[in-house]
Design a protein around this motif. Sequence first.
Motif, PDB file in Angstrom:
ATOM      1  N   GLY A  43       0.773  -1.240   0.000  1.00  0.00           N
ATOM      2  CA  GLY A  43       0.000   0.000   0.000  1.00  0.00           C
ATOM      3  C   GLY A  43       0.795   1.275   0.000  1.00  0.00           C
ATOM      4  N   GLY A  44       2.119   1.167  -0.083  1.00  0.00           N
ATOM      5  CA  GLY A  44       2.925   2.373  -0.099  1.00  0.00           C
ATOM      6  C   GLY A  44       3.162   2.946   1.286  1.00  0.00           C
ATOM      7  N   ALA A  45       3.491   4.223   1.341  1.00  0.00           N
ATOM      8  CA  ALA A  45       3.823   4.885   2.600  1.00  0.00           C
ATOM      9  C   ALA A  45       2.556   5.358   3.313  1.00  0.00           C
ATOM     10  CB  ALA A  45       4.749   6.067   2.346  1.00  0.00           C
ATOM     11  N   ILE A  46       2.544   5.175   4.613  1.00  0.00           N
ATOM     12  CA  ILE A  46       1.428   5.646   5.447  1.00  0.00           C
ATOM     13  C   ILE A  46       1.999   6.666   6.421  1.00  0.00           C
ATOM     14  CG2 ILE A  46      -0.311   5.004   7.154  1.00  0.00           C
ATOM     15  CD1 ILE A  46      -0.512   2.299   5.783  1.00  0.00           C
ATOM     16  N   GLU A  47       1.551   7.908   6.279  1.00  0.00           N
ATOM     17  CA  GLU A  47       2.059   9.003   7.095  1.00  0.00           C
ATOM     18  C   GLU A  47       1.313   9.093   8.424  1.00  0.00           C
ATOM     19  OE1 GLU A  47       1.617  12.485   4.711  1.00  0.00           O
ATOM     20  OE2 GLU A  47       3.375  12.035   3.466  1.00  0.00           O
ATOM     21  N   GLY A  48       1.980   9.673   9.423  1.00  0.00           N
ATOM     22  CA  GLY A  48       1.352   9.869  10.719  1.00  0.00           C
ATOM     23  C   GLY A  48       2.040  10.969  11.500  1.00  0.00           C
ATOM     24  N   ASP A  49       1.352  11.441  12.521  1.00  0.00           N
ATOM     25  CA  ASP A  49       1.940  12.415  13.446  1.00  0.00           C
ATOM     26  C   ASP A  49       2.484  11.722  14.700  1.00  0.00           C
ATOM     27  OD1 ASP A  49       1.084  14.646  11.817  1.00  0.00           O
ATOM     28  OD2 ASP A  49      -0.942  14.246  12.553  1.00  0.00           O
ATOM     29  N   LEU A  50       1.836  10.631  15.088  1.00  0.00           N
ATOM     30  CA  LEU A  50       2.276   9.823  16.221  1.00  0.00           C
ATOM     31  C   LEU A  50       2.214   8.365  15.793  1.00  0.00           C
ATOM     32  CD1 LEU A  50       3.020   9.571  19.296  1.00  0.00           C
ATOM     33  CD2 LEU A  50       0.566   9.286  19.707  1.00  0.00           C
ATOM     34  N   PHE A  51       3.267   7.608  16.112  1.00  0.00           N
ATOM     35  CA  PHE A  51       3.340   6.190  15.751  1.00  0.00           C
ATOM     36  C   PHE A  51       3.398   5.356  17.028  1.00  0.00           C
ATOM     37  CE2 PHE A  51       4.620   8.436  12.038  1.00  0.00           C
ATOM     38  CZ  PHE A  51       4.193   7.656  10.961  1.00  0.00           C
ATOM     39  N   ILE A  52       2.539   4.340  17.090  1.00  0.00           N
ATOM     40  CA  ILE A  52       2.472   3.474  18.267  1.00  0.00           C
ATOM     41  C   ILE A  52       2.973   2.095  17.870  1.00  0.00           C
ATOM     42  CG2 ILE A  52       1.018   2.555  20.096  1.00  0.00           C
ATOM     43  CD1 ILE A  52      -0.949   4.820  19.567  1.00  0.00           C
ATOM     44  N   ASP A  53       4.016   1.653  18.548  1.00  0.00           N
ATOM     45  CA  ASP A  53       4.645   0.366  18.243  1.00  0.00           C
ATOM     46  C   ASP A  53       3.977  -0.731  19.069  1.00  0.00           C
ATOM     47  OD1 ASP A  53       6.269  -1.809  17.764  1.00  0.00           O
ATOM     48  OD2 ASP A  53       8.149  -0.702  17.995  1.00  0.00           O
ATOM     49  N   CYS A  54       3.132  -1.521  18.412  1.00  0.00           N
ATOM     50  CA  CYS A  54       2.497  -2.680  19.033  1.00  0.00           C
ATOM     51  C   CYS A  54       2.905  -3.943  18.278  1.00  0.00           C
ATOM     52  CB  CYS A  54       0.982  -2.531  19.035  1.00  0.00           C
ATOM     53  SG  CYS A  54       0.351  -1.184  20.064  1.00  0.00           S
ATOM     54  N   SER A  55       4.156  -3.955  17.801  1.00  0.00           N
ATOM     55  CA  SER A  55       4.631  -5.058  16.966  1.00  0.00           C
ATOM     56  C   SER A  55       5.209  -6.210  17.764  1.00  0.00           C
ATOM     57  CB  SER A  55       5.673  -4.535  15.971  1.00  0.00           C
ATOM     58  OG  SER A  55       6.791  -3.980  16.638  1.00  0.00           O
ATOM     59  N   GLY A  56       4.921  -6.278  19.053  1.00  0.00           N
ATOM     60  CA  GLY A  56       5.365  -7.398  19.871  1.00  0.00           C
ATOM     61  C   GLY A  56       6.860  -7.386  20.102  1.00  0.00           C
ATOM     62  N   SER A  57       7.437  -8.576  20.260  1.00  0.00           N
ATOM     63  CA  SER A  57       8.853  -8.673  20.599  1.00  0.00           C
ATOM     64  C   SER A  57       9.758  -8.147  19.488  1.00  0.00           C
ATOM     65  CB  SER A  57       9.212 -10.128  20.913  1.00  0.00           C
ATOM     66  OG  SER A  57       8.909 -10.967  19.802  1.00  0.00           O
ATOM     67  N   GLN A  58       9.241  -8.007  18.235  1.00  0.00           N
ATOM     68  CA  GLN A  58      10.050  -7.426  17.164  1.00  0.00           C
ATOM     69  C   GLN A  58      10.379  -5.960  17.435  1.00  0.00           C
ATOM     70  OE1 GLN A  58       9.047  -8.665  12.937  1.00  0.00           O
ATOM     71  NE2 GLN A  58       7.076  -9.008  13.953  1.00  0.00           N
ATOM     72  N   ALA A  59       9.447  -5.248  18.074  1.00  0.00           N
ATOM     73  CA  ALA A  59       9.625  -3.818  18.368  1.00  0.00           C
ATOM     74  C   ALA A  59      10.171  -3.089  17.139  1.00  0.00           C
ATOM     75  CB  ALA A  59      10.541  -3.629  19.573  1.00  0.00           C
ATOM     76  N   LEU A  60       9.431  -3.163  16.054  1.00  0.00           N
ATOM     77  CA  LEU A  60       9.904  -2.661  14.771  1.00  0.00           C
ATOM     78  C   LEU A  60      10.292  -1.185  14.806  1.00  0.00           C
ATOM     79  CD1 LEU A  60       7.357  -4.375  12.343  1.00  0.00           C
ATOM     80  CD2 LEU A  60       9.764  -4.959  12.688  1.00  0.00           C
ATOM     81  N   LEU A  61       9.540  -0.388  15.542  1.00  0.00           N
ATOM     82  CA  LEU A  61       9.791   1.053  15.552  1.00  0.00           C
ATOM     83  C   LEU A  61      10.727   1.455  16.685  1.00  0.00           C
ATOM     84  CD1 LEU A  61       6.190   2.384  14.756  1.00  0.00           C
ATOM     85  CD2 LEU A  61       7.991   1.627  13.187  1.00  0.00           C
ATOM     86  N   LEU A  62      10.323   1.198  17.916  1.00  0.00           N
ATOM     87  CA  LEU A  62      11.125   1.666  19.053  1.00  0.00           C
ATOM     88  C   LEU A  62      12.435   0.905  19.157  1.00  0.00           C
ATOM     89  CD1 LEU A  62      10.773   3.771  21.398  1.00  0.00           C
ATOM     90  CD2 LEU A  62      10.344   1.794  22.866  1.00  0.00           C
ATOM     91  N   GLY A  63      12.385  -0.402  18.936  1.00  0.00           N
ATOM     92  CA  GLY A  63      13.587  -1.207  19.062  1.00  0.00           C
ATOM     93  C   GLY A  63      14.457  -1.190  17.828  1.00  0.00           C
ATOM     94  N   LYS A  64      13.918  -1.646  16.688  1.00  0.00           N
ATOM     95  CA  LYS A  64      14.736  -1.786  15.481  1.00  0.00           C
ATOM     96  C   LYS A  64      15.060  -0.441  14.831  1.00  0.00           C
ATOM     97  CE  LYS A  64      13.647  -6.556  14.314  1.00  0.00           C
ATOM     98  NZ  LYS A  64      13.110  -7.502  13.308  1.00  0.00           N
ATOM     99  N   HIS A  65      14.083   0.443  14.716  1.00  0.00           N
ATOM    100  CA  HIS A  65      14.355   1.716  14.055  1.00  0.00           C
ATOM    101  C   HIS A  65      15.140   2.668  14.960  1.00  0.00           C
ATOM    102  CE1 HIS A  65      13.924   5.253  11.558  1.00  0.00           C
ATOM    103  NE2 HIS A  65      13.357   5.905  12.566  1.00  0.00           N
ATOM    104  N   TYR A  66      14.658   2.862  16.171  1.00  0.00           N
ATOM    105  CA  TYR A  66      15.308   3.833  17.054  1.00  0.00           C
ATOM    106  C   TYR A  66      16.419   3.234  17.921  1.00  0.00           C
ATOM    107  CZ  TYR A  66      12.185   7.768  16.064  1.00  0.00           C
ATOM    108  OH  TYR A  66      11.527   8.807  15.468  1.00  0.00           O
ATOM    109  N   GLY A  67      16.461   1.926  18.026  1.00  0.00           N
ATOM    110  CA  GLY A  67      17.532   1.313  18.802  1.00  0.00           C
ATOM    111  C   GLY A  67      17.418   1.492  20.297  1.00  0.00           C
ATOM    112  N   VAL A  68      16.215   1.750  20.795  1.00  0.00           N
ATOM    113  CA  VAL A  68      16.033   1.848  22.252  1.00  0.00           C
ATOM    114  C   VAL A  68      16.196   0.446  22.839  1.00  0.00           C
ATOM    115  CG1 VAL A  68      14.443   2.415  24.120  1.00  0.00           C
ATOM    116  CG2 VAL A  68      14.518   3.837  22.044  1.00  0.00           C
ATOM    117  N   PRO A  69      17.154   0.240  23.712  1.00  0.00           N
ATOM    118  CA  PRO A  69      17.476  -1.127  24.142  1.00  0.00           C
ATOM    119  C   PRO A  69      16.455  -1.706  25.120  1.00  0.00           C
ATOM    120  CG  PRO A  69      18.824   0.447  25.335  1.00  0.00           C
ATOM    121  CD  PRO A  69      18.064   1.245  24.311  1.00  0.00           C
TER     122      PRO A  69
END
Length: 519
Positions: free
Chosen positions: A208-234
């Motif tokens: 579906g292409g890019a989905i824009e947002g003002d606030l992103f909520i990471d509910c991707s489970g143990s993958q932590a796609l946004l907070l963990g993988k993208h931002y590297g918050v340990p």
Amino acid sequence: MRSQPLEKVVIVGGGSAGWLTAALVAAAHQTPAGPALKVTLIESPDVAPVGVGEGTWPSMRETLRRIGVSENDFFRACDASFKQGSLFVGWVDGSDDDAYYHPFELPYGYGETHLAASWQRQHGAVPFADLVSVQPHLCRAGRAPKQATTLEFAAVANYGYHLDAARFGLFLRRHCTEKLGVVHVADHVVAVHAHDDGDIASVQTALGGAIEGDLFIDCSGSQALLLGKHYGVPLLPQGHILFNDRACVVQLGYPEPASPIASQTQSTAQEAGWIWDIGLPTRRGIGHVYSSAHTSDAQAEQALLAYVERSDGGAPMLTAPRKLGFEPGYRDHFWHRNCVAIGQSAGFIEPLEASALAMVELSATMLSDGMPANRAVMDIVAKRFNDAFTYRWERVIDFLKLHYVLSRRNASQYWRDHRAAASIPTRLNELLALWRTQPPSRYDLHRIEELFPAASYQYVMYGMGLVPEVDRRIRHCEHADLADGYFRQAAAMTRKMLAGLPGNRELIGHIVHHGMPIR
């Protein structure tokens, strides 16, 4: 810093965490003209939910009411049953009579007098929870916590739920998309695009292409796609305090269609972990939580099957044993720039005392209530959120560790290691020193929204044999007549409720076929 109004919220990940968050955020921002926020949830079509039985706290009743669902519909859709607390078997020393309850209701007379002193002095042969609470008696008798004429979400005795987690996620998804205007995108997130300042601008989906947002909520489970993988918050590992990192789960049928449904979660201690047993209307969910450092997967499965064989009563096993792994820990912080993690992406410790869904409720509620109006104030809200949930994760760890520290089981290294000084948090050690001389109180747990009230600590401590010495300098320790009055109140209410409340399965059957009265 961008100061335009916050209008678009994007949630990455579904399941119970994602859809419960979507429901709370969307429900809190409904207006007569329609949704004030556009909430989009992106859910991978290939990730199957874990689907184990889950327990909730009584707070889930208010959460469901808040998002506008019918409790009748919830029971029908989620294979739900009532939960009135937890029964711990074998945690103290493993003897034949080793069992105690942690009920959901406060003790009669809680905060009015020194109940433990009077209990020990005059009624020590009776378990503390049995003396001060109705619910252990209701659970033993298989009673429901309300009557067929009680309104939706109202209670005669305090209750939460047992539910099928996979069905719960689907139920919430239908409600969010049909009633709350949440946009559901079934797609894979394959990349994250950032603004020049480091905020997330959009997430790229495969189809579906890019989905824009003002606030992103990471509910991707143990993958932590946004907070963990993208931002590297340990992730801050907690396996040095609480050792369990594996689970082996099965589903078991009932011997007969009319077999009783337990009104409590049963937690039975094992050599290197413990087994949960949750009763739903159509089946039981049973799982062995264990430490891979103290036993093998094969031994853990053998212990689970031995438990099933002892307790099945001839019931069929509906699924083969299935292994799950997890790393106990929580994030260094949970809200970073315009991204906040909720659910397992924020952390997970272990299933004891059913804190996982409660943490989702608390996180999503604080977010929805305090949703920043724009990016300019978001960092202020984030700082408050991070402070609150660092504190809450620390309290989860303290309370769960309490169960292990107080155990006197010695047959295996697992239990001895749990009592090793190096594995006990400093704050818990200090509180235990204090609680050997006085009961837990609101002064020890002073925040407005404590996860576990002092009464919960009392139920576990007194159930496991840690009772404070009576300090004769404290006047209310001598109020034996006052305490006895509360004990008599609890006994009288027990007799009344046992006579007037239906069986758990009986009431659930009535709800499914006829429903509870609606306000």
